[in-house]
Design a protein around this motif. Structure first.
Motif, short mmCIF file in Angstrom:
data_model
loop_
_atom_site.label_atom_id
_atom_site.label_comp_id
_atom_site.label_asym_id
_atom_site.label_seq_id
_atom_site.Cartn_x
_atom_site.Cartn_y
_atom_site.Cartn_z
N LEU A 278 0.82 -1.20 0.00
CA LEU A 278 0.00 0.00 0.00
C LEU A 278 0.87 1.26 0.00
CD1 LEU A 278 -2.76 1.24 0.00
CD2 LEU A 278 -2.90 0.90 2.48
N ALA A 279 1.92 1.26 0.79
CA ALA A 279 2.82 2.43 0.82
C ALA A 279 3.45 2.66 -0.55
CB ALA A 279 3.89 2.23 1.88
N ASP A 280 3.88 1.59 -1.21
CA ASP A 280 4.47 1.71 -2.55
C ASP A 280 3.44 2.25 -3.54
OD1 ASP A 280 6.86 0.76 -1.58
OD2 ASP A 280 6.61 -1.27 -2.39
N PHE A 281 2.22 1.76 -3.43
CA PHE A 281 1.16 2.21 -4.33
C PHE A 281 0.90 3.70 -4.16
CE2 PHE A 281 -3.41 3.15 -4.82
CZ PHE A 281 -3.55 2.87 -6.18
N ILE A 282 0.83 4.15 -2.93
CA ILE A 282 0.60 5.57 -2.66
C ILE A 282 1.74 6.41 -3.20
CG2 ILE A 282 0.41 7.28 -0.81
CD1 ILE A 282 -1.05 5.09 0.84
N ALA A 283 2.98 5.93 -3.03
CA ALA A 283 4.15 6.68 -3.49
C ALA A 283 4.21 6.76 -5.01
CB ALA A 283 5.42 6.03 -2.96
N GLU A 284 3.74 5.73 -5.69
CA GLU A 284 3.86 5.65 -7.15
C GLU A 284 2.66 6.23 -7.90
OE1 GLU A 284 4.43 1.49 -7.66
OE2 GLU A 284 6.39 1.50 -6.64
N THR A 285 1.56 6.49 -7.20
CA THR A 285 0.36 6.98 -7.88
C THR A 285 0.51 8.46 -8.22
OG1 THR A 285 -1.06 5.39 -6.74
CG2 THR A 285 -2.13 7.35 -7.64
N PRO A 286 0.24 8.85 -9.47
CA PRO A 286 0.33 10.27 -9.85
C PRO A 286 -0.59 11.14 -8.99
CG PRO A 286 0.12 8.88 -11.79
CD PRO A 286 -0.13 7.99 -10.60
N ARG A 287 -0.18 12.35 -8.73
CA ARG A 287 -0.94 13.23 -7.84
C ARG A 287 -2.31 13.59 -8.42
NH1 ARG A 287 3.19 17.41 -4.73
NH2 ARG A 287 4.48 15.77 -3.76
N GLU A 288 -2.50 13.40 -9.70
CA GLU A 288 -3.79 13.69 -10.31
C GLU A 288 -4.85 12.67 -9.91
OE1 GLU A 288 -0.95 13.42 -11.99
OE2 GLU A 288 -0.55 15.58 -12.26
N THR A 289 -4.41 11.53 -9.41
CA THR A 289 -5.32 10.48 -8.96
C THR A 289 -5.46 10.54 -7.44
OG1 THR A 289 -4.74 9.01 -10.80
CG2 THR A 289 -5.72 7.98 -8.85
N MET A 290 -6.68 10.71 -6.97
CA MET A 290 -6.92 10.76 -5.53
C MET A 290 -7.03 9.35 -4.97
SD MET A 290 -6.84 13.93 -4.72
CE MET A 290 -7.33 13.70 -3.00
N ILE A 291 -6.53 9.19 -3.75
CA ILE A 291 -6.59 7.90 -3.05
C ILE A 291 -7.32 8.10 -1.73
CG2 ILE A 291 -5.27 5.99 -2.05
CD1 ILE A 291 -2.91 6.92 -3.85
N LEU A 292 -8.36 7.32 -1.50
CA LEU A 292 -9.09 7.34 -0.23
C LEU A 292 -8.91 5.98 0.44
CD1 LEU A 292 -11.07 8.42 1.89
CD2 LEU A 292 -12.94 7.68 0.40
#
Length: 372
Positions: free
Chosen positions: A186-200
């Motif tokens: 999950l931490a890797d996913f959050i770090a790699e996701t572009p800032r244009e995509t929101m994560i909740l």
């Protein structure tokens, strides 16, 4: 044994009126420092269907609820400020990074309103908690469901690939499976996701998770402006009926949610009880211990009957019934035992809330009759 009862006379006096209708609520008793509502079997129904905490709020919260009657004629904005400050301290973030809601359910709706729409997209696991899906559909958004992995974690690679500037919803521990997505993944996913995509990330069941492979992502918020984390007082704090939750995010992300929220959406009783709950160190530890003990008991009984369980990190569990679950749900209901609903992605699995030992004994007795 201590008994706390809010009388009609006390209620009327606090509100400053000549007379008031009786406040109908179950008598609450306390044993060994743990609150208990009246045994649900007194109504003839065992309710283990909605992942509620059967032990109820803390003693401090109950007292705060009683005290709050005196300010029930006032709007709750000041109490809201007190809770925001308490939550900021509790989570080690500035107050501007906290948004309080009418349960975490309101937080999910606000995120759907702010980050989805006719041209937006919501990416979720299948199965997961459906509330945010319905809000996104109402907004005209495209909803993409990605099946869980064989180990019942979120398939983050596929979810990230499908997002494309939309909103990704991750319930961890996941409802209805009670499974977790490993902390490094999950931490890797959050770090790699572009800032244009929101994560909740929905951490409603955070307090029950005790795996070394799980941890909250709230500490990651300050480094990721596209990350929001939802929490609730409905589960380990035993306040499902009061409706109080909150969100942690960077100031700019929180600001995008505020325009969609009704003013003063959380009532004064819930706000007061939430502050008191945060100040009661025993509530979380006692709730975790009681849940763990009864969960282990039920898991062992189901295992002895030959049923395979999804490893649970929550206050409920899910197991493979090896047959369609719907008829069994109906048969249990006829015996006054209410269990979780059908989840179409896993039609042979039953979700079961962990109630008190007596409630689970009643379930097991009825369940053995149904499967005989």
């Amino acid at each position: 044994m201590n008994t706390t009862v809010i009388s009609r006379r006390r209620f009327a006096h606090l509100l400053g009126v000549g007379s008031a209708a009786a406040l109908v609520r179950p008598t609450i008793s306390f044993a060994q420092g743990s609150p208990r509502v009246a045994d649900p079997r007194a109504t003839g129904i065992v309710r283990i269907s909605s992942n509620e905490n059967p032990y109820g709020p803390s003693l401090n919260a109950l007292q705060a609820m009683s005290d709050s009657f005196g300010v029930s004629c006032r709007y709750p904005d000041k109490n809201s400020e007190a809770l925001v400050e308490a939550l900021a301290k509790h989570n080690s973030v500035p107050a501007e990074q906290i948004l309080v809601g009418d349960g975490s359910g309101e937080i999910l709706k606000l995120c759907a309103d702010a980050f989805t729409g006719p041209s937006g997209k919501l990416v979720v696991a299948d199965p997961t908690f459906e509330s945010i899906l319905e809000h996104a559909k109402t907004n005209g958004a495209e909803v993409v469901k990605i099946p869980l992995t064989p180990t019942f974690s979120h398939d983050l690679t596929k979810m990230g690939g499908a997002a494309k500037q939309g909103l990704v919803y991750i319930c961890n521990p996941n409802n209805p499976t009670a499974s977790i997505t490993p902390k490094k993944d999950l931490a890797d996913f959050i770090a790699e996701t572009p800032r244009e995509t929101m994560i909740l990330v929905d951490e409603a069941y955070f307090h029950y998770a005790d795996s070394a492979d799980y941890e909250s992502v709230i500490p990651l918020v300050n480094d990721h402006p596209n990350l929001l984390v939802a929490r609730t007082f409905s589960k380990v704090y035993g306040m499902a009926g009061l409706r109080c939750g909150y969100c942690v995010g960077q100031k700019e992300a929180i600001a995008k949610l505020r325009p969609h929220q009704q003013w003063d959406s959380v009532n004064c009783m819930a706000l007061a009880a939430a502050v008191a709950s945060l100040n009661d160190a025993d509530q979380v530890e006692t709730g975790k211990r009681l849940n763990s003990e009864v969960r282990a008991f039920v898991s062992g009984e189901l295992d002895s009957l030959g049923y395979k369980l999804v490893p649970s990190q929550a206050n409920f569990l899910m197991f493979d019934l090896k047959r369609p679950v719907t008829p069994v749900i109906a048969a249990l209901k006829e015996r006054n035992v209410q269990v979780g609903r059908l989840f179409p992605a896993m039609p042979n699995h039953m979700r079961l809330t962990i109630g008190k030992k007596a409630e689970m004994d009643s379930f097991l007795a009825a369940f053995r009759q149904v499967i005989a």
